[in-house]
Design a protein around this motif. Structure first.
Motif, short mmCIF file in Angstrom:
data_model
loop_
_atom_site.label_atom_id
_atom_site.label_comp_id
_atom_site.label_asym_id
_atom_site.label_seq_id
_atom_site.Cartn_x
_atom_site.Cartn_y
_atom_site.Cartn_z
N PHE A 178 0.82 -1.21 0.00
CA PHE A 178 0.00 0.00 0.00
C PHE A 178 0.86 1.26 0.00
CE2 PHE A 178 -2.19 3.43 2.21
CZ PHE A 178 -3.34 3.55 1.42
N LYS A 179 1.98 1.23 0.71
CA LYS A 179 2.86 2.41 0.75
C LYS A 179 3.35 2.79 -0.64
CE LYS A 179 4.51 1.55 5.45
NZ LYS A 179 5.67 1.11 6.29
N ARG A 180 3.36 1.83 -1.56
CA ARG A 180 3.78 2.10 -2.95
C ARG A 180 2.59 2.20 -3.90
NH1 ARG A 180 7.54 -0.61 -0.27
NH2 ARG A 180 9.75 -0.42 -0.81
N LYS A 181 1.39 2.33 -3.31
CA LYS A 181 0.15 2.31 -4.10
C LYS A 181 0.10 1.07 -4.99
CE LYS A 181 -0.81 7.25 -4.10
NZ LYS A 181 -1.15 8.46 -4.91
N LEU A 182 0.30 -0.05 -4.30
CA LEU A 182 0.38 -1.34 -4.96
C LEU A 182 -0.60 -2.30 -4.31
CD1 LEU A 182 1.97 -3.36 -6.83
CD2 LEU A 182 3.52 -3.71 -4.90
N ASP A 183 -1.47 -2.89 -5.09
CA ASP A 183 -2.42 -3.90 -4.62
C ASP A 183 -1.73 -5.25 -4.67
OD1 ASP A 183 -4.56 -5.45 -3.95
OD2 ASP A 183 -5.73 -5.02 -5.75
N ILE A 184 -0.94 -5.54 -3.66
CA ILE A 184 -0.03 -6.67 -3.71
C ILE A 184 -0.76 -8.02 -3.69
CG2 ILE A 184 0.36 -6.93 -1.22
CD1 ILE A 184 3.39 -7.16 -1.99
N PHE A 185 -1.95 -8.09 -3.05
CA PHE A 185 -2.73 -9.33 -3.02
C PHE A 185 -3.77 -9.38 -4.13
CE2 PHE A 185 -1.49 -9.36 1.60
CZ PHE A 185 -0.78 -10.53 1.56
N ASN A 186 -3.75 -8.38 -5.02
CA ASN A 186 -4.76 -8.30 -6.08
C ASN A 186 -6.18 -8.38 -5.50
OD1 ASN A 186 -3.08 -7.88 -8.26
ND2 ASN A 186 -2.91 -10.05 -8.77
N LEU A 187 -6.41 -7.62 -4.42
CA LEU A 187 -7.73 -7.57 -3.81
C LEU A 187 -8.75 -7.05 -4.81
CD1 LEU A 187 -6.79 -5.93 -0.37
CD2 LEU A 187 -7.14 -8.35 -0.84
N GLY A 188 -8.35 -6.08 -5.63
CA GLY A 188 -9.28 -5.47 -6.57
C GLY A 188 -9.72 -6.36 -7.70
N ASP A 189 -9.06 -7.50 -7.88
CA ASP A 189 -9.42 -8.38 -9.00
C ASP A 189 -10.85 -8.89 -8.86
OD1 ASP A 189 -8.50 -9.95 -11.42
OD2 ASP A 189 -9.10 -11.59 -10.10
N SER A 223 -14.17 4.39 -11.63
CA SER A 223 -13.20 4.82 -12.63
C SER A 223 -13.63 6.13 -13.29
CB SER A 223 -13.02 3.74 -13.69
OG SER A 223 -12.57 2.54 -13.11
N LYS A 224 -14.93 6.29 -13.47
CA LYS A 224 -15.43 7.50 -14.11
C LYS A 224 -15.29 8.71 -13.22
CE LYS A 224 -19.47 9.28 -16.58
NZ LYS A 224 -20.86 8.97 -17.03
N SER A 225 -15.57 8.55 -11.92
CA SER A 225 -15.51 9.68 -10.99
C SER A 225 -14.11 9.89 -10.41
CB SER A 225 -16.51 9.46 -9.85
OG SER A 225 -16.23 8.25 -9.16
N ASN A 226 -13.25 8.83 -10.46
CA ASN A 226 -11.89 8.93 -9.91
C ASN A 226 -10.89 8.33 -10.91
OD1 ASN A 226 -12.51 9.65 -6.84
ND2 ASN A 226 -13.93 8.02 -7.48
N PRO A 227 -10.73 8.95 -12.07
CA PRO A 227 -9.93 8.34 -13.14
C PRO A 227 -8.46 8.12 -12.79
CG PRO A 227 -10.45 10.61 -13.66
CD PRO A 227 -11.28 10.26 -12.46
N SER A 228 -7.92 8.92 -11.90
CA SER A 228 -6.49 8.81 -11.59
C SER A 228 -6.22 8.35 -10.16
CB SER A 228 -5.78 10.16 -11.83
OG SER A 228 -6.36 11.17 -11.01
N ALA A 229 -7.27 8.02 -9.40
CA ALA A 229 -7.11 7.65 -7.99
C ALA A 229 -6.80 6.17 -7.84
CB ALA A 229 -8.38 7.99 -7.22
N PHE A 230 -6.00 5.85 -6.81
CA PHE A 230 -5.74 4.45 -6.46
C PHE A 230 -6.95 3.94 -5.71
CE2 PHE A 230 -3.26 1.42 -3.57
CZ PHE A 230 -3.30 0.40 -4.51
N TYR A 231 -7.46 2.77 -6.07
CA TYR A 231 -8.74 2.30 -5.56
C TYR A 231 -8.68 1.75 -4.13
CZ TYR A 231 -6.73 -2.05 -7.37
OH TYR A 231 -5.89 -3.09 -7.65
N LEU A 232 -7.47 1.60 -3.56
CA LEU A 232 -7.35 1.12 -2.19
C LEU A 232 -7.06 2.27 -1.23
CD1 LEU A 232 -5.23 -2.16 -2.48
CD2 LEU A 232 -7.71 -1.92 -2.40
N LYS A 233 -7.78 2.29 -0.13
CA LYS A 233 -7.48 3.19 0.97
C LYS A 233 -6.68 2.42 2.02
CE LYS A 233 -9.52 7.11 -0.09
NZ LYS A 233 -8.76 8.39 -0.19
N LYS A 234 -6.10 3.13 2.96
CA LYS A 234 -5.25 2.48 3.96
C LYS A 234 -6.01 1.40 4.73
CE LYS A 234 -2.24 3.43 7.91
NZ LYS A 234 -1.08 2.71 7.36
N ASN A 235 -7.29 1.64 5.00
CA ASN A 235 -8.09 0.66 5.76
C ASN A 235 -8.93 -0.22 4.84
OD1 ASN A 235 -9.84 2.61 4.87
ND2 ASN A 235 -11.01 2.74 6.78
#
Length: 390
Positions: A325-336, A350-362
């Motif tokens: 997460f510190k590298r804005k990396l979904d290391i477990f591929n949770l988002g898959d 994706s439409k409302s947050n085109p450049s945002a990383f989809y994982l928050k710290k929690n």
């Protein structure tokens, strides 16, 4: 007369049969088993290193292990493209080069940072580089990596570059990645791509002097076609759980900072569930693992051992998530799973947050872990009373 006619017909047919003309013997070719690819930023040209093996020396392994060092044959070519660099090697190679037995491609860190997208695109256009080839990366000298033998003078064919797994037995290892696996994940709109990394250990083994050996140093990662850097093996202890394939890993168990036991864990499973569908997704992980008690450093009950083991393993998984997460990396591929089964929410995000990383710290809300002890070695426990017995 019929026999004579049949004889001449057979002879005529033989004239049209193909023979072994043009066929090369094993000693008449230079077999490339691994290629290293680097890039010179100043001269803007690729540097290609090839590792060749002597099949005559490999054949000698049948009668017993080689007692003399096996020479490594390293070719070096330069060019404005990979193929130009390789083509510079062909006229200077006798016997001729043969790439049909290529087992591995190793990228330099420079390639990953500056030229990786171009590289995987170029490699995919040429039939010489099959997508079944294993791919690796390193920040070490490629020439030095390719020059290393393994212990007991085995030839390069037996080293990490040609194995089916990284590590074996009681060692930490991560999944081998073929070109197909890397490319298919690289272009996905979600999730991470891992490329195993090699290092050279200079002081682990000695013979007449120090004996450098290759070891698994960690892995490089990409997320949505962006380079995310390098993580060491200590930061990836939880990552191998997501592979859901057989492995064995030895871990220390601490309580209040004191070492109380050493365990081995194996046969993990990990199930990821999408928990909430608010603006940013959240997830739960449910994992199962079997464990074996290797050492007991304190007199503890079975319930204490089980509880502290569960806490430690949860921390291993969560710490790995945090490093990613510190590298804005979904290391477990949770988002898959979110992307596959909640596509409408993914599209809205994706439409409302085109450049945002989809994982928050929690984003990782809960880790449920079931640990089953299958072996206590010489330490005896009564599971019903949950007490330790000498």
């Amino acid at each position: 007369m019929k026999k004579i006619t049949a004889f001449f017909i057979c002879i005529s047919c033989l004239l049209f049969l193909t023979g072994c003309h043009g066929h090369r013997s094993i000693q008449d070719l230079t077999y490339i088993v691994a290629i290293g690819i680097d890039y010179d930023l100043d001269k803007k040209e690729y540097i290609v290193y090839t590792q060749s093996i002597d099949f005559m020396n490999v054949a000698k392994q049948e009668g017993g292990r080689q007692t003399e060092p096996i020479p490594n044959w390293i070719g070096i070519g330069r060019g404005k493209t990979i193929y130009l660099a390789l083509s510079n090697l062909f006229p200077k190679s006798q016997p001729p080069l043969f790439l049909g037995h290529l087992k591995a491609i190793i990228f330099s860190e420079t390639i990953l940072k500056h030229k990786f997208k171009e590289i995987i695109s170029d490699l995919g256009r040429n039939e010489t580089f099959r997508y079944t080839v294993n791919m690796f990366a390193t920040d070490e000298s490629l020439e030095k990596i390719l020059s290393q033998n393994v212990l007991f003078h085995y030839p390069p064919l037996h080293n990490y570059l040609s194995r089916n797994t990284i590590g074996s037995g009681d060692t930490d290892f991560i999944q081998l990645m073929t070109g197909k696996m890397i490319v298919s994940n690289y272009y996905k709109p979600i999730g991470s791509v891992m490329i195993p990394s090699f290092g050279i250990s200079e002081h682990t083994w000695k013979s007449d002097g120090t004996y450098p050996v290759i070891y698994t140093k960690g892995a490089y990662f990409f997320q949505q076609k962006k380079y995310k850097g390098f993580l060491k093996m200590d930061q990836l202890k939880g990552f191998i759980w997501k592979s859901q394939r057989p492995f064995k890993q030895t871990l220390p168990i601490y309580r209040d900072g004191d070492l109380i036991a050493v365990i081995s864990v194996f046969n993990p499973t990990m199930d990821i569930k999408v928990r909430e569908q608010s603006l940013f997704p959240t997830f739960d992980i449910h994992a199962n693992v079997q464990a074996s008690l290797v050492e007991k450093r304190e007199n503890i009950s079975f319930s204490e051992l089980h509880e502290e083991t569960s806490k430690s393993l949860k921390k291993v998984i969560f710490d790995t998530y945090e490093h990613g997460f510190k590298r804005k990396l979904d290391i477990f591929n949770l988002g898959d799973r979110w992307y596959r089964f909640h596509r409408h929410h993914f599209k809205a995000f994706s439409k409302s947050n085109p450049s945002a990383f989809y994982l928050k710290k929690n984003a990782l809300k809960n880790i449920e872990l079931e640990v089953e002890f299958t072996n206590f070695n010489s330490f005896k426990y009564n599971h019903h009373q949950q007490n330790y017995h000498d």
